[in-house]
Scaffold this active site. Structure first.
Site, PDB file in Angstrom:
ATOM      1  N   LYS A  16      33.379  46.925  32.115  1.00  0.00           N
ATOM      2  CA  LYS A  16      33.297  45.685  32.150  1.00  0.00           C
ATOM      3  C   LYS A  16      33.399  44.584  33.251  1.00  0.00           C
ATOM      4  O   LYS A  16      33.405  44.138  33.954  1.00  0.00           O
ATOM      5  CB  LYS A  16      34.374  45.220  30.753  1.00  0.00           C
ATOM      6  CG  LYS A  16      34.094  44.022  30.405  1.00  0.00           C
ATOM      7  CD  LYS A  16      33.724  43.757  28.800  1.00  0.00           C
ATOM      8  CE  LYS A  16      35.520  42.883  28.807  1.00  0.00           C
ATOM      9  NZ  LYS A  16      35.901  41.904  28.856  1.00  0.00           N
ATOM     10  N   GLN A  57      41.433  38.058  37.884  1.00  0.00           N
ATOM     11  CA  GLN A  57      40.673  36.966  37.429  1.00  0.00           C
ATOM     12  C   GLN A  57      40.915  35.892  38.753  1.00  0.00           C
ATOM     13  O   GLN A  57      39.545  35.322  39.357  1.00  0.00           O
ATOM     14  CB  GLN A  57      40.158  36.449  36.451  1.00  0.00           C
ATOM     15  CG  GLN A  57      40.123  37.577  35.532  1.00  0.00           C
ATOM     16  CD  GLN A  57      39.559  37.487  34.406  1.00  0.00           C
ATOM     17  OE1 GLN A  57      40.377  36.323  33.371  1.00  0.00           O
ATOM     18  NE2 GLN A  57      39.274  37.782  32.614  1.00  0.00           N
ATOM     19  N   GLY A  94      36.149  35.128  29.625  1.00  0.00           N
ATOM     20  CA  GLY A  94      37.183  34.764  30.116  1.00  0.00           C
ATOM     21  C   GLY A  94      36.534  35.111  31.965  1.00  0.00           C
ATOM     22  O   GLY A  94      37.039  34.485  33.002  1.00  0.00           O
ATOM     23  N   ARG A 142      41.424  28.998  26.511  1.00  0.00           N
ATOM     24  CA  ARG A 142      42.728  29.978  27.626  1.00  0.00           C
ATOM     25  C   ARG A 142      42.309  29.202  29.283  1.00  0.00           C
ATOM     26  O   ARG A 142      41.542  28.000  29.116  1.00  0.00           O
ATOM     27  CB  ARG A 142      41.757  31.042  27.957  1.00  0.00           C
ATOM     28  CG  ARG A 142      41.553  31.938  26.673  1.00  0.00           C
ATOM     29  CD  ARG A 142      41.102  33.373  26.836  1.00  0.00           C
ATOM     30  NE  ARG A 142      41.591  33.933  28.017  1.00  0.00           N
ATOM     31  CZ  ARG A 142      41.183  34.987  27.520  1.00  0.00           C
ATOM     32  NH1 ARG A 142      39.896  35.621  27.880  1.00  0.00           N
ATOM     33  NH2 ARG A 142      41.665  36.335  29.489  1.00  0.00           N
ATOM     34  N   ASP A 183      45.413  44.780  29.095  1.00  0.00           N
ATOM     35  CA  ASP A 183      44.242  45.542  28.026  1.00  0.00           C
ATOM     36  C   ASP A 183      44.630  46.589  27.022  1.00  0.00           C
ATOM     37  O   ASP A 183      44.152  46.309  26.478  1.00  0.00           O
ATOM     38  CB  ASP A 183      42.758  45.655  28.741  1.00  0.00           C
ATOM     39  CG  ASP A 183      42.517  44.159  29.307  1.00  0.00           C
ATOM     40  OD1 ASP A 183      42.495  43.259  29.147  1.00  0.00           O
ATOM     41  OD2 ASP A 183      41.576  44.635  30.346  1.00  0.00           O
ATOM     42  N   LYS A 188      45.377  36.225  25.506  1.00  0.00           N
ATOM     43  CA  LYS A 188      44.000  36.759  25.790  1.00  0.00           C
ATOM     44  C   LYS A 188      43.210  35.650  25.054  1.00  0.00           C
ATOM     45  O   LYS A 188      43.080  34.375  24.491  1.00  0.00           O
ATOM     46  CB  LYS A 188      43.921  38.095  25.762  1.00  0.00           C
ATOM     47  CG  LYS A 188      44.963  38.741  27.075  1.00  0.00           C
ATOM     48  CD  LYS A 188      44.216  38.462  28.141  1.00  0.00           C
ATOM     49  CE  LYS A 188      45.436  39.022  29.517  1.00  0.00           C
ATOM     50  NZ  LYS A 188      45.055  39.046  30.803  1.00  0.00           N
ATOM     51  N   ARG A 231      39.568  44.040  21.248  1.00  0.00           N
ATOM     52  CA  ARG A 231      40.301  44.754  21.565  1.00  0.00           C
ATOM     53  C   ARG A 231      41.253  44.406  20.054  1.00  0.00           C
ATOM     54  O   ARG A 231      41.966  46.107  20.314  1.00  0.00           O
ATOM     55  CB  ARG A 231      40.842  44.808  22.653  1.00  0.00           C
ATOM     56  CG  ARG A 231      40.647  45.021  24.149  1.00  0.00           C
ATOM     57  CD  ARG A 231      41.537  44.870  25.726  1.00  0.00           C
ATOM     58  NE  ARG A 231      40.741  44.508  26.209  1.00  0.00           N
ATOM     59  CZ  ARG A 231      39.236  45.139  26.823  1.00  0.00           C
ATOM     60  NH1 ARG A 231      39.470  45.819  26.647  1.00  0.00           N
ATOM     61  NH2 ARG A 231      38.849  44.330  27.963  1.00  0.00           N
ATOM     62  N   SER A 291      46.721  38.023  38.221  1.00  0.00           N
ATOM     63  CA  SER A 291      45.598  38.332  37.741  1.00  0.00           C
ATOM     64  C   SER A 291      44.857  38.669  38.454  1.00  0.00           C
ATOM     65  O   SER A 291      44.736  38.208  39.294  1.00  0.00           O
ATOM     66  CB  SER A 291      45.492  36.781  37.218  1.00  0.00           C
ATOM     67  OG  SER A 291      44.306  36.481  36.623  1.00  0.00           O
TER      68      SER A 291
HETATM   69  C1  S3P Z   1      39.947  41.073  34.302  1.00  0.00           C
HETATM   70  C2  S3P Z   1      41.633  40.944  34.583  1.00  0.00           C
HETATM   71  C3  S3P Z   1      42.510  40.709  33.454  1.00  0.00           C
HETATM   72  C4  S3P Z   1      41.626  41.480  31.414  1.00  0.00           C
HETATM   73  C5  S3P Z   1      40.658  41.554  31.541  1.00  0.00           C
HETATM   74  C6  S3P Z   1      39.682  41.849  32.733  1.00  0.00           C
HETATM   75  C7  S3P Z   1      39.520  41.302  35.307  1.00  0.00           C
HETATM   76  O1  S3P Z   1      42.602  39.516  33.223  1.00  0.00           O
HETATM   77  O2  S3P Z   1      43.010  41.165  31.081  1.00  0.00           O
HETATM   78  O3  S3P Z   1      40.293  42.095  30.326  1.00  0.00           O
HETATM   79  O4  S3P Z   1      38.456  41.472  35.218  1.00  0.00           O
HETATM   80  O5  S3P Z   1      39.544  40.777  36.534  1.00  0.00           O
HETATM   81  P1  S3P Z   1      43.715  38.581  34.195  1.00  0.00           P
HETATM   82  O6  S3P Z   1      42.887  37.857  35.342  1.00  0.00           O
HETATM   83  O7  S3P Z   1      43.552  36.942  33.158  1.00  0.00           O
HETATM   84  O8  S3P Z   1      44.706  39.008  33.582  1.00  0.00           O
END
Ligand code: S3P
Length: 461
Positions: free
Chosen positions: A47, A193, A119, A147, A345, A372, A418, A191
């Site tokens: 993903k 993200q 997210g 979030r 995750d 989450k 999840r 993070s």
């Molecule tokens: C992700 C980063 C994680 C993870 C999410 C996917 C990504 O989140 O929990 O399922 O693809 O960069 P966070 O960056 O909020 O920790």
């Protein structure tokens, strides 16, 4: 009719559509305990990597052909948003073809972008939107609107974007971008993200943008930036890792790109194989980037029989086949500190494995789980208690003694993919039948979950 028998007659494509009903709150799945599981299969693309492949393909120059792109509803949301921004995308059953618009080729969307439950989409795409000379409104479902978004608003604002949000820093976000300046930024939360958001915005900024990461998080963005020819440099320092990218350099297309199978999705099958008495599952072509493999390392310390076969590197990402077999899990597992970001995750499914070891499982420093798709500490604890398991809840984690009986019960996904899949696995080893309410939440990351579990020998209705 038994789910397994029913789905055997339905083509795969239709099952995927069926698992996306309008009113997901209506979906219930019943799972009976099993003693045997066997299977040998591939999983849809990762993903995290799929989101990034679509984003980079969209702002690169030239055509990218993505295969094994994730079937997750979240990853379809990313494609929807990019299309709304004028990116030409052809979605076939085997291939997603994206015509790169280049750094300056996106156009203003006619309406607000909707990321659904994703997210990752809202946070990473915001980095790209901050680089555009137009205004975009971006929002998502109820969970996404709860979030925290301040974590991306802050770096983007420092770079010069104007970002409006709901009171308290929540979506909908209204992003007026353009004329970004490079910054040096140390995110206050670990993070991937947030890191990715700032680095993506950095591609549009004048100068070199640097993100300093104290706690390492998944590095798929960095790997893919290199694949696209971005001027990125990663250096390790005492203060952490410094990731720098030079802005305003055109990016290449990804070309023919095969997304590695999703290790986070695989983890449900890995744990299922470990805890069911007579089980052997081989999962082919799974991404094993070291920033994602802490679950496997942790499980191995308590005796998990997991083997990594045919390791190779594709598009800069480590890939392998994974063989997991029934295991006598023994010993305590205590996880806290930096490792948590690597398996964030996987904590819901780890809790199910924890109920099987003869020791105690303790998770601390995982407060992020509270924000989450659901409050995952609450969701796990609540469902485990419904199944008769004694579990202690902390603000930042949980503790449970192993070798407890799991009793079949009605559990809830809390609209969290999840959680749905973790308790699908719990149902395999419970005494009596387990019913999952809002079971279809699984489609957010793996629409094929129940079908693959049933094909491996589970009784699912
Ligand atoms: C992700 C980063 C994680 C993870 C999410 C996917 C990504 O989140 O929990 O399922 O693809 O960069 P966070 O960056 O909020 O920790």
């Amino acid at each position: 009719m038994r789910y397994a028998a029913f789905i055997a007659k339905v083509p795969k494509q239709i099952i995927i559509q069926m698992s996306e009903p309008k009113n997901s709150s209506a979906t219930r799945v019943r799972i009976a305990p099993v003693t045997k599981l066997s299977g040998d299969f591939q999983l849809p693309g990762d993903k995290s990597i799929s989101h990034r492949s679509a984003l980079f393909a969209a702002i690169g120059e030239g055509v990218s052909q993505l295969s094994n792109y994730s079937s997750a509803r979240d990853c379809q949301s990313t494609l929807d948003c990019l299309e709304a921004l004028g990116v030409r995308i052809r979605r076939g059953p085997e291939l997603i073809v994206i015509e790169g618009a280049g750094l300056d080729g996106l156009r203003e969307a006619a309406r607000a972008l909707d990321v659904g439950n994703s997210g990752s989409t809202i946070r990473m795409l915001s980095g790209i939107l901050a680089g555009q000379n137009f205004t975009t409104e971006i929002t998502g479902d109820e969970s996404v609107r709860r979030r925290p978004m301040k974590r991306v608003i802050e770096p983007l604002t420092l770079m010069g974007a104007r970002v409006e949000s709901s009171e308290g820093g929540f979506a909908p976000l209204k992003i007026r971008g353009g004329n970004l300046k490079a910054i040096e930024y140390e995110p206050p939360v670990a993070s991937a993200q947030v890191k990715s958001c700032a680095l993506l915005a950095g591609l549009f900024a004048d100068g070199v943008t640097t993100v300093i990461e104290k706690t390492p998080t998944r590095n798929h963005t960095e790997v893919m930036m290199r694949e696209c020819g971005a001027a990125i440099e990663v250096t390790k320092t005492e203060a952490g890792e410094r990731i720098s990218v030079a802005g305003r350099n055109p990016l290449g297309a990804l070309g023919r790109y095969t997304v590695a199978g999703d290790l986070s999705s695989a983890s449900f099958f890995i744990v299922a194989a470990l805890v069911v008495p007579d089980a052997e599952l081989r999962l082919r072509h799974i991404g094993i980037n070291p920033s994602r493999t802490a679950l496997i390392d942790a499980l191995k310390t308590i005796g998990a029989r997991i083997e990594i076969e045919n390791p190779r590197v594709e598009h800069g990402e480590p890939v392998a086949d994974i063989l997991a077999r029934s295991s006598d899990l023994k010993g305590d597992l205590e996880l806290s500190g930096p490792v948590i970001a690597n398996l964030i995750d996987e904590i819901p499914i780890l809790a199910i494995a924890g109920a099987r070891t003869d020791g105690t499982l303790t998770i601390r420093d995982a407060r992020e789980l509270r924000v989450k798709e659901s409050d995952r500490i609450r969701s796990i604890v609540d469902n485990l208690r419904r199944m008769g398991v004694e579990v202690e809840e902390f603000d930042d984690g949980l503790r449970l003694r192993g070798r407890q009986r799991l009793l079949g019960a009605q559990v809830d996904s809390f609209d969290d993919h999840r959680v749905a899949m973790s308790f699908g696995v719990a149902g395999l080893i419970a005494e009596g039948e387990t019913e999952i309410v809002n079971a279809d939440a699984a489609s957010v990351s793996l629409p094929e979950f129940y079908r693959l579990l049933a094909a491996s020998g589970a009784n699912i209705e």
